[in-house]
Design a protein around this motif. Structure first.
Motif, PDB file in Angstrom:
ATOM      1  N   ALA A  98       0.832  -1.203   0.000  1.00  0.00           N
ATOM      2  CA  ALA A  98       0.000   0.000   0.000  1.00  0.00           C
ATOM      3  C   ALA A  98       0.867   1.254   0.000  1.00  0.00           C
ATOM      4  CB  ALA A  98      -0.927  -0.009   1.212  1.00  0.00           C
ATOM      5  N   TYR A  99       1.955   1.228   0.759  1.00  0.00           N
ATOM      6  CA  TYR A  99       2.859   2.375   0.829  1.00  0.00           C
ATOM      7  C   TYR A  99       3.508   2.647  -0.521  1.00  0.00           C
ATOM      8  CZ  TYR A  99       7.017   5.067   2.136  1.00  0.00           C
ATOM      9  OH  TYR A  99       8.004   6.017   2.211  1.00  0.00           O
ATOM     10  N   LYS A 100       3.995   1.618  -1.172  1.00  0.00           N
ATOM     11  CA  LYS A 100       4.653   1.789  -2.464  1.00  0.00           C
ATOM     12  C   LYS A 100       3.657   2.244  -3.523  1.00  0.00           C
ATOM     13  CE  LYS A 100       8.485  -1.444  -1.757  1.00  0.00           C
ATOM     14  NZ  LYS A 100       9.118  -2.706  -2.210  1.00  0.00           N
ATOM     15  N   LEU A 101       2.437   1.697  -3.496  1.00  0.00           N
ATOM     16  CA  LEU A 101       1.417   2.097  -4.455  1.00  0.00           C
ATOM     17  C   LEU A 101       1.066   3.571  -4.268  1.00  0.00           C
ATOM     18  CD1 LEU A 101      -0.679   1.500  -6.628  1.00  0.00           C
ATOM     19  CD2 LEU A 101      -2.237   0.718  -4.806  1.00  0.00           C
ATOM     20  N   LEU A 102       0.931   4.006  -3.023  1.00  0.00           N
ATOM     21  CA  LEU A 102       0.615   5.402  -2.753  1.00  0.00           C
ATOM     22  C   LEU A 102       1.729   6.317  -3.257  1.00  0.00           C
ATOM     23  CD1 LEU A 102      -1.215   7.519  -1.453  1.00  0.00           C
ATOM     24  CD2 LEU A 102      -0.021   7.105   0.708  1.00  0.00           C
ATOM     25  N   LYS A 103       2.955   5.924  -3.049  1.00  0.00           N
ATOM     26  CA  LYS A 103       4.079   6.731  -3.534  1.00  0.00           C
ATOM     27  C   LYS A 103       4.038   6.873  -5.053  1.00  0.00           C
ATOM     28  CE  LYS A 103       8.272   7.223  -0.847  1.00  0.00           C
ATOM     29  NZ  LYS A 103       9.651   6.746  -0.628  1.00  0.00           N
ATOM     30  N   ARG A 104       3.756   5.779  -5.736  1.00  0.00           N
ATOM     31  CA  ARG A 104       3.677   5.843  -7.198  1.00  0.00           C
ATOM     32  C   ARG A 104       2.536   6.762  -7.633  1.00  0.00           C
ATOM     33  NH1 ARG A 104       4.744   0.191  -6.800  1.00  0.00           N
ATOM     34  NH2 ARG A 104       2.545  -0.292  -7.199  1.00  0.00           N
ATOM     35  N   GLN A 105       1.418   6.684  -6.937  1.00  0.00           N
ATOM     36  CA  GLN A 105       0.282   7.552  -7.263  1.00  0.00           C
ATOM     37  C   GLN A 105       0.649   9.028  -7.098  1.00  0.00           C
ATOM     38  OE1 GLN A 105      -2.766   6.159  -4.623  1.00  0.00           O
ATOM     39  NE2 GLN A 105      -3.505   4.594  -6.046  1.00  0.00           N
ATOM     40  N   ILE A 106       1.329   9.325  -6.021  1.00  0.00           N
ATOM     41  CA  ILE A 106       1.709  10.723  -5.767  1.00  0.00           C
ATOM     42  C   ILE A 106       2.657  11.229  -6.841  1.00  0.00           C
ATOM     43  CG2 ILE A 106       2.939  12.251  -4.181  1.00  0.00           C
ATOM     44  CD1 ILE A 106       1.933  10.481  -1.886  1.00  0.00           C
ATOM     45  N   LEU A 107       3.655  10.416  -7.171  1.00  0.00           N
ATOM     46  CA  LEU A 107       4.638  10.844  -8.170  1.00  0.00           C
ATOM     47  C   LEU A 107       4.012  10.972  -9.559  1.00  0.00           C
ATOM     48  CD1 LEU A 107       7.671   8.690  -6.958  1.00  0.00           C
ATOM     49  CD2 LEU A 107       7.369  11.167  -6.717  1.00  0.00           C
ATOM     50  N   ALA A 108       2.987  10.158  -9.824  1.00  0.00           N
ATOM     51  CA  ALA A 108       2.288  10.270 -11.099  1.00  0.00           C
ATOM     52  C   ALA A 108       1.387  11.505 -11.116  1.00  0.00           C
ATOM     53  CB  ALA A 108       1.463   9.012 -11.353  1.00  0.00           C
ATOM     54  N   ARG A 109       0.786  11.814  -9.968  1.00  0.00           N
ATOM     55  CA  ARG A 109      -0.137  12.956  -9.882  1.00  0.00           C
ATOM     56  C   ARG A 109       0.607  14.285  -9.866  1.00  0.00           C
ATOM     57  NH1 ARG A 109      -2.692  16.573 -10.141  1.00  0.00           N
ATOM     58  NH2 ARG A 109      -4.865  17.030  -9.564  1.00  0.00           N
ATOM     59  N   PHE A 110       1.820  14.282  -9.278  1.00  0.00           N
ATOM     60  CA  PHE A 110       2.649  15.499  -9.209  1.00  0.00           C
ATOM     61  C   PHE A 110       4.000  15.189  -9.880  1.00  0.00           C
ATOM     62  CE2 PHE A 110      -0.355  15.850  -5.729  1.00  0.00           C
ATOM     63  CZ  PHE A 110      -0.746  17.180  -5.785  1.00  0.00           C
ATOM     64  N   PRO A 111       4.054  15.311 -11.186  1.00  0.00           N
ATOM     65  CA  PRO A 111       5.258  14.910 -11.938  1.00  0.00           C
ATOM     66  C   PRO A 111       6.535  15.608 -11.497  1.00  0.00           C
ATOM     67  CG  PRO A 111       3.407  15.276 -13.417  1.00  0.00           C
ATOM     68  CD  PRO A 111       2.987  15.776 -12.073  1.00  0.00           C
ATOM     69  N   SER A 112       6.428  16.823 -10.954  1.00  0.00           N
ATOM     70  CA  SER A 112       7.637  17.548 -10.552  1.00  0.00           C
ATOM     71  C   SER A 112       8.176  17.080  -9.206  1.00  0.00           C
ATOM     72  CB  SER A 112       7.360  19.055 -10.493  1.00  0.00           C
ATOM     73  OG  SER A 112       6.387  19.340  -9.504  1.00  0.00           O
ATOM     74  N   ALA A 113       7.407  16.284  -8.494  1.00  0.00           N
ATOM     75  CA  ALA A 113       7.838  15.806  -7.175  1.00  0.00           C
ATOM     76  C   ALA A 113       8.909  14.735  -7.332  1.00  0.00           C
ATOM     77  CB  ALA A 113       6.649  15.252  -6.404  1.00  0.00           C
ATOM     78  N   THR A 114       9.765  14.623  -6.319  1.00  0.00           N
ATOM     79  CA  THR A 114      10.807  13.606  -6.305  1.00  0.00           C
ATOM     80  C   THR A 114      10.668  12.762  -5.046  1.00  0.00           C
ATOM     81  OG1 THR A 114      12.398  14.975  -5.091  1.00  0.00           O
ATOM     82  CG2 THR A 114      12.350  15.193  -7.505  1.00  0.00           C
ATOM     83  N   ARG A 115      11.324  11.638  -5.055  1.00  0.00           N
ATOM     84  CA  ARG A 115      11.318  10.788  -3.862  1.00  0.00           C
ATOM     85  C   ARG A 115      11.996  11.496  -2.694  1.00  0.00           C
ATOM     86  NH1 ARG A 115       9.549   5.712  -4.769  1.00  0.00           N
ATOM     87  NH2 ARG A 115       9.287   5.089  -6.956  1.00  0.00           N
ATOM     88  N   GLU A 116      12.974  12.331  -3.005  1.00  0.00           N
ATOM     89  CA  GLU A 116      13.641  13.107  -1.957  1.00  0.00           C
ATOM     90  C   GLU A 116      12.649  14.082  -1.315  1.00  0.00           C
ATOM     91  OE1 GLU A 116      14.877  12.541  -4.981  1.00  0.00           O
ATOM     92  OE2 GLU A 116      16.443  11.113  -4.353  1.00  0.00           O
ATOM     93  N   ASP A 117      11.819  14.712  -2.154  1.00  0.00           N
ATOM     94  CA  ASP A 117      10.786  15.608  -1.628  1.00  0.00           C
ATOM     95  C   ASP A 117       9.885  14.867  -0.644  1.00  0.00           C
ATOM     96  OD1 ASP A 117      11.635  17.784  -3.117  1.00  0.00           O
ATOM     97  OD2 ASP A 117      10.282  17.348  -4.783  1.00  0.00           O
ATOM     98  N   LEU A 118       9.422  13.712  -1.051  1.00  0.00           N
ATOM     99  CA  LEU A 118       8.506  12.947  -0.203  1.00  0.00           C
ATOM    100  C   LEU A 118       9.197  12.501   1.083  1.00  0.00           C
ATOM    101  CD1 LEU A 118       6.590  10.774  -2.833  1.00  0.00           C
ATOM    102  CD2 LEU A 118       6.046  13.043  -1.926  1.00  0.00           C
ATOM    103  N   GLY A 119      10.491  12.190   0.964  1.00  0.00           N
ATOM    104  CA  GLY A 119      11.234  11.803   2.165  1.00  0.00           C
ATOM    105  C   GLY A 119      11.343  12.936   3.165  1.00  0.00           C
TER     106      GLY A 119
END
Length: 244
Positions: A98-119
């Protein structure tokens, strides 16, 4: 998603208010109410933070804040499932998926976001506040709209509630009173609570919930029957609630 996140926070806050009512009804008022009051205030603060303080701002910002709340929730679920069970346990596997799926959804919804941002709990220019910061933000907002509690006072109130939640000596000692035992003359300690203090604590929890609930009803344009009923209950129980 915005409505779901806000509703879950308010539902949680209302449940803590119900538990608080049970404590008052049973006169178990010495040590436990502040734990629930702090929980009410924190949940209300996060609900209001998701909605924001600018009705004209981009809905993308509100969505980003809702996603940040969802992300920290999913991360906590994964982390604690891993600590309670092995990483092959179904609970952890589901939480991680669920966590990984949510991360993928966020990155798809906000293309300018990075994994570093989410961290760093950052998305679309929004940064998830800590517990105290979110409470201070909420009180600053309510003060702008006529609230009587400023940020400095709110910081003190929140700090005191936190001290009464975590192992801290002085809050219990402040309620200690000494008297002479009539039989042997020894000094005996007892716990003393004033009804006025209990009412102040109750007001803090009720005000936080009322403000967050009415703010939510106004934001979504929902019918006001429930908020009107709540106001009537306040007037009946604490007649000065809206005038002090």
């Amino acid at each position: 998603m915005i409505a779901e996140v806000v509703q879950t926070f308010l539902l949680t806050a209302s449940g803590h208010l119900g538990a608080l009512a049970s404590l008052y009804a049973s006169a178990e008022v010495y040590f436990s109410p502040p734990l629930l009051i702090r929980a009410v205030i924190e949940n209300c603060a996060h609900a209001v933070w998701v909605l924001g303080d600018d009705p004209d701002e981009s809905s993308e910002n509100r969505l980003a804040r809702a996603y940040l709340e969802e992300l920290i929730s999913a991360e906590e679920a994964k982390k604690n499932a891993g600590r309670m069970h092995t990483k092959s346990h179904p609970s952890y596997v589901r939480a991680e998926r669920a966590y990984k799926l949510l991360k993928r959804q966020i990155l798809a919804r906000f293309p300018s976001a990075t994994r570093e941002d989410l961290g760093e709990r950052r998305l679309n220019g929004q940064v998830l506040p800590g517990l105290e910061s979110s409470v201070m933000w909420m009180y600053a907002l309510t003060e702008m709209h006529g609230g009587t509690i400023g940020q400095d006072s709110a910081s003190g109130i929140y700090g005191f509630l936190s001290n009464r939640t975590h192992p801290t000596l002085y809050p219990a000692r402040q309620r200690r009173r000494w008297d002479d035992d009539e039989e042997d003359g020894r000094r005996v300690a007892y716990v003393h609570v004033e009804i006025g203090d209990l009412e102040k604590e109750a007001r803090a929890a009720l005000a936080a919930f009322y403000n967050a609930f009415s703010y939510t009803v106004s934001y979504f344009g929902w019918p006001t029957e429930e908020i009107n009923r709540l106001e009537a209950q306040f007037e009946e129980t604490i007649p000065t609630f809206f005038r002090d």
